[in-house]
Design an enzyme around this catalytic site. Structure first.
Site, mmCIF file in Angstrom:
data_model
loop_
_atom_site.group_PDB
_atom_site.id
_atom_site.type_symbol
_atom_site.label_atom_id
_atom_site.label_comp_id
_atom_site.label_asym_id
_atom_site.label_seq_id
_atom_site.Cartn_x
_atom_site.Cartn_y
_atom_site.Cartn_z
ATOM 1 C CB ILE A 12 -44.024 19.600 -19.565
ATOM 2 C CG1 ILE A 12 -42.756 20.291 -20.096
ATOM 3 C CG2 ILE A 12 -45.212 19.993 -20.443
ATOM 4 C CD1 ILE A 12 -42.333 19.856 -21.472
ATOM 5 C CG LEU A 35 -41.339 11.172 -6.741
ATOM 6 C CD1 LEU A 35 -41.643 11.118 -5.240
ATOM 7 C CD2 LEU A 35 -41.658 12.566 -7.273
ATOM 8 C CB THR A 125 -38.917 16.230 -28.182
ATOM 9 O OG1 THR A 125 -38.005 17.261 -28.524
ATOM 10 C CG2 THR A 125 -38.233 14.891 -28.449
ATOM 11 C CG ASP A 126 -38.347 20.637 -31.354
ATOM 12 O OD1 ASP A 126 -37.686 20.042 -30.475
ATOM 13 O OD2 ASP A 126 -38.326 21.883 -31.481
ATOM 14 C CD GLU A 127 -33.678 17.867 -28.336
ATOM 15 O OE1 GLU A 127 -32.824 16.980 -28.391
ATOM 16 O OE2 GLU A 127 -33.693 18.742 -27.465
ATOM 17 C CE1 TYR A 153 -35.461 13.583 -24.170
ATOM 18 C CE2 TYR A 153 -34.815 15.159 -25.867
ATOM 19 C CZ TYR A 153 -35.762 14.657 -24.987
ATOM 20 O OH TYR A 153 -37.023 15.232 -24.941
ATOM 21 C CB SER A 156 -34.261 7.352 -26.032
ATOM 22 O OG SER A 156 -34.452 8.645 -25.486
ATOM 23 C CE LYS A 157 -39.695 12.097 -25.677
ATOM 24 N NZ LYS A 157 -40.644 11.802 -24.551
ATOM 25 C CG ASN A 183 -42.581 23.093 -23.282
ATOM 26 O OD1 ASN A 183 -43.607 22.726 -22.730
ATOM 27 N ND2 ASN A 183 -42.388 22.907 -24.577
ATOM 28 C CE1 TYR A 210 -23.123 23.806 -22.054
ATOM 29 C CE2 TYR A 210 -24.762 22.716 -23.411
ATOM 30 C CZ TYR A 210 -24.136 22.883 -22.187
ATOM 31 O OH TYR A 210 -24.539 22.123 -21.113
ATOM 32 C CG ASN A 252 -28.781 28.590 -27.155
ATOM 33 O OD1 ASN A 252 -30.002 28.435 -27.221
ATOM 34 N ND2 ASN A 252 -27.925 27.612 -27.419
ATOM 35 N N PRO A 277 -21.289 18.023 -27.546
ATOM 36 C CG PRO A 277 -20.155 16.174 -26.695
ATOM 37 C CD PRO A 277 -20.982 17.354 -26.272
HETATM 38 P P1 NAD Z 1 -38.546 16.572 -16.590
HETATM 39 O O1 NAD Z 1 -37.196 15.956 -16.686
HETATM 40 O O2 NAD Z 1 -38.717 17.888 -15.919
HETATM 41 O O3 NAD Z 1 -39.546 15.570 -15.836
HETATM 42 C C1 NAD Z 1 -39.592 14.192 -16.107
HETATM 43 C C2 NAD Z 1 -40.468 13.536 -15.034
HETATM 44 O O4 NAD Z 1 -40.529 12.129 -15.329
HETATM 45 C C3 NAD Z 1 -39.920 13.660 -13.604
HETATM 46 O O5 NAD Z 1 -40.946 13.960 -12.695
HETATM 47 C C4 NAD Z 1 -39.344 12.254 -13.310
HETATM 48 O O6 NAD Z 1 -39.378 11.918 -11.949
HETATM 49 C C5 NAD Z 1 -40.291 11.402 -14.137
HETATM 50 N N1 NAD Z 1 -39.685 10.121 -14.522
HETATM 51 C C6 NAD Z 1 -38.452 9.904 -15.065
HETATM 52 N N2 NAD Z 1 -38.269 8.581 -15.270
HETATM 53 C C7 NAD Z 1 -39.405 7.961 -14.861
HETATM 54 C C8 NAD Z 1 -39.813 6.604 -14.836
HETATM 55 N N3 NAD Z 1 -39.009 5.623 -15.274
HETATM 56 N N4 NAD Z 1 -41.052 6.316 -14.378
HETATM 57 C C9 NAD Z 1 -41.881 7.303 -13.915
HETATM 58 N N5 NAD Z 1 -41.525 8.596 -13.906
HETATM 59 C C10 NAD Z 1 -40.306 8.928 -14.377
HETATM 60 O O7 NAD Z 1 -39.063 16.579 -18.081
HETATM 61 P P2 NAD Z 1 -39.946 17.663 -18.864
HETATM 62 O O8 NAD Z 1 -39.056 18.716 -19.377
HETATM 63 O O9 NAD Z 1 -41.125 18.009 -18.049
HETATM 64 O O10 NAD Z 1 -40.407 16.782 -20.114
HETATM 65 C C11 NAD Z 1 -41.582 15.989 -20.044
HETATM 66 C C12 NAD Z 1 -41.778 15.304 -21.382
HETATM 67 O O11 NAD Z 1 -41.913 16.275 -22.415
HETATM 68 C C13 NAD Z 1 -40.614 14.404 -21.785
HETATM 69 O O12 NAD Z 1 -41.143 13.249 -22.383
HETATM 70 C C14 NAD Z 1 -39.843 15.235 -22.809
HETATM 71 O O13 NAD Z 1 -39.199 14.398 -23.733
HETATM 72 C C15 NAD Z 1 -40.973 16.015 -23.444
HETATM 73 N N6 NAD Z 1 -40.615 17.336 -24.010
HETATM 74 C C16 NAD Z 1 -39.948 18.252 -23.235
HETATM 75 C C17 NAD Z 1 -39.696 19.525 -23.754
HETATM 76 C C18 NAD Z 1 -38.991 20.580 -22.941
HETATM 77 O O14 NAD Z 1 -38.669 21.649 -23.463
HETATM 78 N N7 NAD Z 1 -38.731 20.366 -21.648
HETATM 79 C C19 NAD Z 1 -40.109 19.830 -25.056
HETATM 80 C C20 NAD Z 1 -40.765 18.856 -25.813
HETATM 81 C C21 NAD Z 1 -41.024 17.618 -25.264
HETATM 82 O O1 DAU Z 2 -36.723 20.949 -28.311
HETATM 83 C C1 DAU Z 2 -37.294 20.254 -27.260
HETATM 84 C C2 DAU Z 2 -36.243 19.824 -26.268
HETATM 85 O O2 DAU Z 2 -35.828 20.995 -25.576
HETATM 86 C C3 DAU Z 2 -36.743 18.777 -25.290
HETATM 87 O O3 DAU Z 2 -37.040 17.594 -26.000
HETATM 88 C C4 DAU Z 2 -35.705 18.491 -24.205
HETATM 89 O O4 DAU Z 2 -36.246 17.606 -23.237
HETATM 90 C C5 DAU Z 2 -35.340 19.792 -23.538
HETATM 91 O O5 DAU Z 2 -34.339 19.575 -22.568
HETATM 92 C C6 DAU Z 2 -34.866 20.805 -24.567
HETATM 93 O O6 DAU Z 2 -33.612 20.385 -25.153
HETATM 94 P P1 DAU Z 2 -32.409 21.416 -25.425
HETATM 95 O O7 DAU Z 2 -31.157 20.654 -25.503
HETATM 96 O O8 DAU Z 2 -32.743 22.332 -26.541
HETATM 97 O O9 DAU Z 2 -32.508 22.277 -24.050
HETATM 98 P P2 DAU Z 2 -31.379 22.829 -23.051
HETATM 99 O O10 DAU Z 2 -32.096 23.727 -22.093
HETATM 100 O O11 DAU Z 2 -30.530 21.755 -22.505
HETATM 101 O O12 DAU Z 2 -30.490 23.726 -24.008
HETATM 102 C C7 DAU Z 2 -31.049 24.776 -24.763
HETATM 103 C C8 DAU Z 2 -29.929 25.376 -25.589
HETATM 104 O O13 DAU Z 2 -29.001 26.034 -24.709
HETATM 105 C C9 DAU Z 2 -29.116 24.351 -26.353
HETATM 106 O O14 DAU Z 2 -28.728 24.902 -27.612
HETATM 107 C C10 DAU Z 2 -27.874 24.129 -25.489
HETATM 108 C C11 DAU Z 2 -27.688 25.488 -24.832
HETATM 109 N N1 DAU Z 2 -27.091 25.463 -23.480
HETATM 110 C C12 DAU Z 2 -27.656 24.647 -22.538
HETATM 111 C C13 DAU Z 2 -27.117 24.568 -21.261
HETATM 112 C C14 DAU Z 2 -27.718 23.653 -20.234
HETATM 113 C C15 DAU Z 2 -26.003 26.276 -23.157
HETATM 114 O O15 DAU Z 2 -25.523 27.051 -24.017
HETATM 115 N N2 DAU Z 2 -25.497 26.205 -21.898
HETATM 116 C C16 DAU Z 2 -25.976 25.378 -20.932
HETATM 117 O O16 DAU Z 2 -25.417 25.354 -19.811
#
Ligand code: NAD
Ligand code: DAU
Length: 340
Positions: A12, A35, A125-127, A153, A156-157, A183, A210, A252, A277
């Site tokens: 993101i 990185l 995050t909504d989590e 996770y 911690s958020k 996203n 899953y 899913n 889990p």
């Molecule tokens: P991502 O895992 O793709 O990227 C995380 C980035 O943070 C990476 O570039 C990594 O190198 C960097 N990073 C990790 N630890 C670090 C540290 N200690 N110092 C500096 N950089 C560090 O994550 P994402 O999916 O892009 O998520 C970005 C943010 O958005 C997160 O805070 C996540 O909780 C939040 N978020 C994600 C989603 C989602 O669906 N992916 C949804 C809602 C909120």
């Molecule tokens: O809701 C926001 C969150 O969305 C963010 O805060 C997290 O950073 C982001 O990783 C995401 O969390 P989820 O756990 O929802 O995303 P994930 O892609 O890991 O899984 C999406 C759904 O798919 C979840 O119900 C678990 C399921 N899943 C995931 C994987 C990796 C499977 O069924 N099989 C898989 O192999």
């Protein structure tokens, strides 16, 4: 303005950097990223060509690195994307999640206090709200829904969010928080559901779903998340939380079936595996507040966004194949070896 974007080499954060460079060419963007396994400099290749962009490798939990960067750049705004973001990894090894997601947030805000900023924005995050039952489609997360986390996770958020609000109340730090749903889009690391399923389906490999695949996520195209953060960090009220989501709830299984249809691959690739889990059942955001106060609305429907995303993975095979060929193989073996 000088804007520090942490975690900008991830999914993101990188999309946000491209969004900002395009929408606000007058602003300078400084990306601070450690990185880690999911940070990828190749993602920022285009940004590197822009004189308004600077990349700095460093850990947000490292006080010396962060303070010297603030000393040098004197940022106006800090947006914190940097995090450990994968739920499954947090179940396997929670410690680094606490360090980066909570301690890292604290270090950044301490630097903000010392050097003075107009806004510290926390990408959350909504989590943090836990989950909703499948049989109550009338229920949604609002900003008043109690924090009730399930995984290391999300805990911690939530810890970071509470700290951000405490820095506002105690020290008057001008903060804001967005809590977004799932996203999807370009540069999504292939350990997450959508890119994992696209990359494996393209290779005719088993798709690990899953449990029964009935868990529901509320999918938002990444660019819509970026536009929401841009609005909140510039115009949102200080000390406030804004939920971000687009009423795009899918099971899913529905998501995986859509990917298979789009790619012309058989449903026989779907393989049900042992559940995660503590697996959250349903996430669903009520985005009324950000719409009412800031006029934000998502622009991309899931049906269009998923096609654009699949096309991006087809057009950028090198980007994700480089990831799959490295350390990722050990991760996949450890996480899925006995399940598939
Ligand atoms: P991502 O895992 O793709 O990227 C995380 C980035 O943070 C990476 O570039 C990594 O190198 C960097 N990073 C990790 N630890 C670090 C540290 N200690 N110092 C500096 N950089 C560090 O994550 P994402 O999916 O892009 O998520 C970005 C943010 O958005 C997160 O805070 C996540 O909780 C939040 N978020 C994600 C989603 C989602 O669906 N992916 C949804 C809602 C909120
Ligand atoms: O809701 C926001 C969150 O969305 C963010 O805060 C997290 O950073 C982001 O990783 C995401 O969390 P989820 O756990 O929802 O995303 P994930 O892609 O890991 O899984 C999406 C759904 O798919 C979840 O119900 C678990 C399921 N899943 C995931 C994987 C990796 C499977 O069924 N099989 C898989 O192999």
């Amino acid at each position: 303005m000088n804007i520090i974007v942490t975690g900008g080499a991830g999914f993101i954060g990188s999309n946000f950097i491209y969004f900002e460079l395009d929408k606000h060419p007058e602003d300078r963007i400084i990306c601070l990223d450690a990185l880690t396994y999911c940070g990828n400099l190749a993602t920022l290749d285009e940004a590197m060509k822009n004189p308004q962009f600077r990349f700095v490798k460093g850990d947000i939990a490292d006080r010396e690195t962060v303070f010297s960067l603030f000393e040098e750049e004197k940022p106006d705004i800090v947006v914190n994307f940097a995090a450990e973001s994968h739920v499954d990894r947090s179940i396997d090894n929670p410690e680094i999640f606490l360090k980066t997601n909570i301690m890292g947030t604290q270090v950044l805000m301490d630097a903000c206090r010392k050097y003075g900023i107009t806004r510290y924005h926390q990408v959350s995050t909504d989590e943090v709200y836990g989950d909703l039952p499948l049989d109550r489609p009338d229920l949604f997360f609002t900003e008043d829904t109690p924090i009730h986390t399930s995984s290391p996770y999300s805990s911690s958020k939530a810890g970071a969010d509470l700290l951000v609000l405490a820095y506002y109340r105690t020290y008057g730090l001008p903060v804001s928080i967005t809590r977004c749903s799932n996203n999807y889009g370009p540069y999504h690391f292939p350990e997450k559901l959508i890119p994992l399923m696209i990359s494996r389906a393209l290779a005719d490999e088993a798709l690990p779903v899953y449990g029964k695949g009935e868990n529901v996520r509320d999918w938002l195209y990444v660019k819509d998340h970026c536009s929401a953060i841009d609005l909140v960090m510039r115009k949102g009220q200080v000390g406030e939380v804004y939920n971000v989501g687009g009423h795009n709830e899918k099971t899913n299984l529905e998501v995986v079936e859509t990917i298979l249809q789009q790619l012309g691959k058989p449903e026989s690739l779907i393989t049900y595996v042992t559940d995660r889990p503590g697996h959250d059942m349903r996430y669903a955001i009520d985005p009324t507040k950000i719409h009412r106060e800031l006029g934000w609305l998502p622009e991309t429907k899931f049906e269009d966004g998923i096609k654009m995303t699949i096309q991006w993975y087809l057009d950028n095979k090198e980007w994700w194949q480089n990831i799959l060929s490295g350390e990722y193989q050990n991760y996949f073996e450890k996480m899925y070896g006995e399940r598939l």
